[in-house]
Structure formats: structure tokens, C-alpha cells
Design a protein around this motif. Sequence first.
Motif, short mmCIF file in Angstrom:
data_model
loop_
_atom_site.label_atom_id
_atom_site.label_comp_id
_atom_site.label_asym_id
_atom_site.label_seq_id
_atom_site.Cartn_x
_atom_site.Cartn_y
_atom_site.Cartn_z
N ASN A 80 0.73 -1.11 -0.04
CA ASN A 80 0.14 -0.06 0.13
C ASN A 80 0.87 1.14 0.16
N VAL A 81 1.83 1.39 0.95
CA VAL A 81 2.55 2.43 1.17
C VAL A 81 3.58 2.87 -0.22
N LEU A 82 4.20 1.72 -0.90
CA LEU A 82 4.87 1.63 -1.86
C LEU A 82 4.04 2.39 -3.56
N VAL A 83 2.96 1.68 -3.41
CA VAL A 83 2.20 2.05 -4.61
C VAL A 83 1.61 3.60 -4.57
N ALA A 84 1.42 3.67 -3.08
CA ALA A 84 0.64 5.14 -3.09
C ALA A 84 2.02 6.43 -3.13
N GLN A 85 3.27 5.78 -2.73
CA GLN A 85 4.48 6.72 -2.88
C GLN A 85 4.73 6.93 -4.41
N ASN A 86 4.63 5.82 -5.01
CA ASN A 86 4.98 5.84 -6.61
C ASN A 86 3.98 6.47 -7.37
N LEU A 87 2.69 6.57 -6.92
CA LEU A 87 1.67 7.27 -7.37
C LEU A 87 1.93 8.68 -7.43
N GLY A 88 2.13 9.11 -5.98
CA GLY A 88 2.61 10.63 -5.75
C GLY A 88 3.70 11.10 -6.42
N GLU A 89 4.89 10.17 -6.78
CA GLU A 89 5.93 10.59 -7.79
C GLU A 89 5.62 10.35 -9.20
N GLN A 90 4.45 9.89 -9.59
CA GLN A 90 4.05 9.86 -11.12
C GLN A 90 5.02 8.64 -11.53
N ASN A 91 5.47 7.71 -10.86
CA ASN A 91 6.54 6.68 -11.56
C ASN A 91 5.64 5.34 -11.78
N ARG A 92 5.46 5.35 -13.26
CA ARG A 92 4.59 4.36 -13.74
C ARG A 92 5.17 3.05 -13.53
N LYS A 93 6.54 2.99 -13.93
CA LYS A 93 7.30 1.74 -13.93
C LYS A 93 7.48 1.11 -12.60
N ASP A 94 7.64 1.81 -11.63
CA ASP A 94 7.79 1.27 -10.22
C ASP A 94 6.45 0.83 -9.66
N TYR A 155 -7.04 -11.37 -1.76
CA TYR A 155 -8.15 -10.23 -1.28
C TYR A 155 -7.49 -9.03 -0.49
N ASN A 156 -6.49 -9.32 0.48
CA ASN A 156 -6.01 -8.40 1.32
C ASN A 156 -5.02 -7.65 0.34
N PHE A 157 -4.11 -8.26 -0.18
CA PHE A 157 -3.02 -7.49 -1.02
C PHE A 157 -3.61 -6.52 -2.14
N GLY A 158 -4.78 -7.34 -2.68
CA GLY A 158 -5.61 -6.42 -3.81
C GLY A 158 -6.37 -5.36 -3.48
N SER A 159 -6.88 -5.56 -2.04
CA SER A 159 -7.46 -4.07 -1.64
C SER A 159 -6.51 -3.34 -1.14
N ALA A 160 -5.33 -3.78 -1.06
CA ALA A 160 -4.20 -2.61 -0.45
C ALA A 160 -3.86 -1.68 -1.72
N ILE A 161 -3.78 -2.48 -2.86
CA ILE A 161 -3.50 -1.79 -4.03
C ILE A 161 -4.44 -0.86 -4.24
N LEU A 162 -5.59 -1.43 -4.29
CA LEU A 162 -6.72 -0.24 -4.69
C LEU A 162 -6.90 0.68 -3.68
N ARG A 163 -6.66 0.63 -2.41
CA ARG A 163 -6.49 1.79 -1.49
C ARG A 163 -5.55 2.78 -1.57
N ALA A 164 -4.35 1.98 -2.25
CA ALA A 164 -3.55 3.12 -2.71
C ALA A 164 -3.76 4.06 -3.93
N LEU A 165 -4.66 3.40 -4.62
CA LEU A 165 -5.18 4.35 -5.82
C LEU A 165 -6.41 5.26 -5.26
N GLY A 166 -6.77 5.21 -4.30
CA GLY A 166 -7.97 6.05 -3.52
C GLY A 166 -9.19 5.34 -3.74
N ASP A 167 -9.15 4.04 -4.38
CA ASP A 167 -10.56 3.06 -4.51
C ASP A 167 -10.71 2.70 -3.14
#
Length: 456
Positions: A80-94, A155-167
Motif C-alpha cells: 500500500n505504502v509503496l504504490v501510494a508513494q509511486n503514484l505521488g511521484e508519478q512513477n509508472r514503472k515502479d 483479497y488483502n493485497f488486492g485491496s491494499a493496491i486499490l486503497r493506494a489508488l484511492g479506491d
Amino acid sequence: MALGNDRYQMDMCRGPLLRQTLVFAFPLIVSGMLQLLFNAADLIVVGRFASHQALAAVGATGALTHLIINIFIGMSIGANVLVAQNLGEQNRKDTSRTTHTAIMISLVGGALLAAIGIVLAKPMLRWMDTPPDVLEQATLYMRIYFAGMPLIMLYNFGSAILRALGDTRRPFFFLIISGIINVVLNLFFVLIFHWDVAGVATATVLSQGVAAILILRVLMQLRTACRVKLKTLRIEWKSLRAMMWIGVPAGFQASCFSLSNLVIQSSINLFGSETVAGFTAALTWEVIGFVTAGAIGQTVVSFVGQNTGGKQYHRLRLSIRYCLGLCIGALLAISAVLIVFAEPLLALFNTDPDVIYYGKMRFYISMPLFFTCGMMEVYTSALRGMGRSVIPAAITIFTVCISRIIYITTLWKLFPTLEMLLVLYPATWTLNAVIMAIYLKIVLKKLPDEDISAEM
């Protein structure tokens, strides 16, 4: 955003922060409440239509189950933290690398947990001094539950990714579907097949499987950098290391937390199945507060994570303040309801006077300072969102875990009463909240006062 767009996605680095926080947190809180109601349905069905031994069997497995799975739950926080930080940095690859690594870890880790849970269930329950009249049923429940662990982890990991997206909305919808299936299957397996403990465990696994499949389907259809492609699923070691740096301390902290609860549960077990059943019923209602705090903590992780990546430090601080106020207010309200309506709430699970007595005892001692548990959750989550997980884990391990174990093995041996056991909860929550607040203040002072890379 440059990372792609999805109508459920939220840019947490821009826009009206208070409204965004509430919109994000509300589905998580309601989801947590619904999950508790569905879990309560498990206990109500088995407690009212089977026996208090069956109720105690389900309750006796909770601390042990959490002890085993928490390392991987911590890894989902790291994702969750890593995806959220990568989104904030606009880092598509990571972002893509972290997403695919997280899904692979969920499947591999879930398979490992299944093997551990199935093989070690009975020996570990014996080690906990589980009452003999519930040991076999508790073992059966654990083995069935852990057989479904790959789906539960997905389910837990998939939900964490969606939360990082704001979903948080789609996981909420899927939870409703899963919960309804769970309740229906509970009644079907227990009332018609008379499977008792096996019935509620099987219903839980099947309903979680439905939710996991729905989450995976969403991830595969995303139009953002978080889109999952099955043919490219693999573990990227760079992403895994970063995820572990945040997730392993969080998971280890949670496991140590569960270990201390396990020691307390073992002490509770010495008082017999009526006490275990009463505490199980009370804890089921208390978990409403834990889940509410956890949902707000997830909100803090995502908002702090994105704003850390986007260098939006003013928004970062504000999001912590908003979530702290929301969490304290919610837990004060929940505590008041549980204290005032203790007896009818406990009677939903079992009408035995002794069971109700012990449940009320737990409420009256642990609830008045329950809000400090929420403070602890918000502070810890904020630090994780900034990528700081080791020191918060160390603080929690000392203040909550080690101190509880020392207390039980020393002072409690001199005064071995239930009251002296229960006072541990509010005392250690408060100690942790005070120390964590001091550390968070030190960390925030090191950040710039103004935002750097984007408009508010």
C-alpha cells in the motif's frame, strides 16, 4: 494523472483534503462494520444453534490465527505504502512492478500459510492451554480456515493496491456480496448440514474466495499503472526489498502484538470455557472499534504515502490531524454504546448468565480508555506512510508486547484475577500512544513546512 486514469481513482495530492479524507475513510469504516457483522453472524449462528463450546472454539483461534498471518498482512501494508508513494511521484514503472510483486507474494505467501496452519494447528492450540472440551473443534476450524489462505491473502493485497489508488468503494461493494454469501452459507451449513464449527469456517473461506476473485478481476481491468497482467506476474526483487523494509517490521509488530494477546488468551483459558465464551462475545463487539481505528489508519497510510511521494507536506500534516480527530471521536462513541448496552449486545451471542457476566467485565475495564488505541493506530500508520516502519514497530513491541508478557509472568502471578488481567489493555494502549506521539512530532519537525512539487 500521468499514471493513467480510472473513475474510482483519487489524487490525494490535490483537491479539498477534508472531503477527500471522509470520502476515502467512510467506505473503509462501513466495510469494517459490515465485516464485523458478518463475523458476528458466524458466532451468533454457532453460539445460538450449536453450543457455548462451539462458540469458544471459534473464539480461541483468533489470537493464534493473527499471530501466524500478520507478517504477510504487514507486507500488504508495505505494498500500500509503496504504490501510494509511486503514484505521488508519478512513477509508472515502479508502480507496475510493485503491483505485480504484491500479487505474487499474496499467492506464494498464502500457500505457505496454508501449510503452516494445517500442520501446526493442534500443537499450537495445545500450547495455548485451549480447554479440552473445545480443542478438537478449534483445530478443525483453524485447518479449514487456513486451507483458504491463498484466497484470503489475494483479497488483502488486492485491496491494499486499490486503497493506494484511492479506491475504497469497489472493495466495499465486494465485501457486501461476500458477507451476504457468508451469512447464507453459515445458516445452510449449520442448520441443515449440522456442521457447526466446520460450517462457519467453510462459509468464511468460500465467501472470501468470491471477494478475492472480484478484486483480481478489477485489477486486471484497470486503466492505470496498477493494472495486473497474469502473464507478467513475477517477483521484482527491488520492489520486494522495499516492500519488506516497510512491511516486515509492521508484520512483526502485529505478530508480537498477537503473541502478547496469545499469552493473555492462554491465561484467560485457565478460567474455563464460560469465561472464554464471554470474552469472545465481548471482543466481537470491541473489534468494531479496532476495525474503525484500522480503517482510519489505512486512510492515513494512503494519504501520507501519496503526499510523501508528491512532497505535499502541509497536506500530509493536515491528513494526520483530520484522521486523528475522526478516530478519537469514533472510538469514544463506540465505547459509550458498548458500556451502556452491554447486556443485550452480549445476549445476542449466548444467554448463559455467566457468559454475559464475564463479557460485561471486559467492557467495563477496557472501554473507558479505548480511544488511546485509536491514537496509537493513527500515529503508527502516519509513520508507515512516510516509509518509517522500524522504530514504530520497536516502540509497539516494547510498550504493548514485552510489557504485557513481563506483567503476566511477574505481577499477575501474585494477583491472578481477571480484573488484573484486563487492565493490561488500556494501560499499554495509553503508554504506546504517548511515546508514538512524541516520535511522530520529532519526525514531522524534520519535514519542510511548505509543499514542494504540486499545488494544494
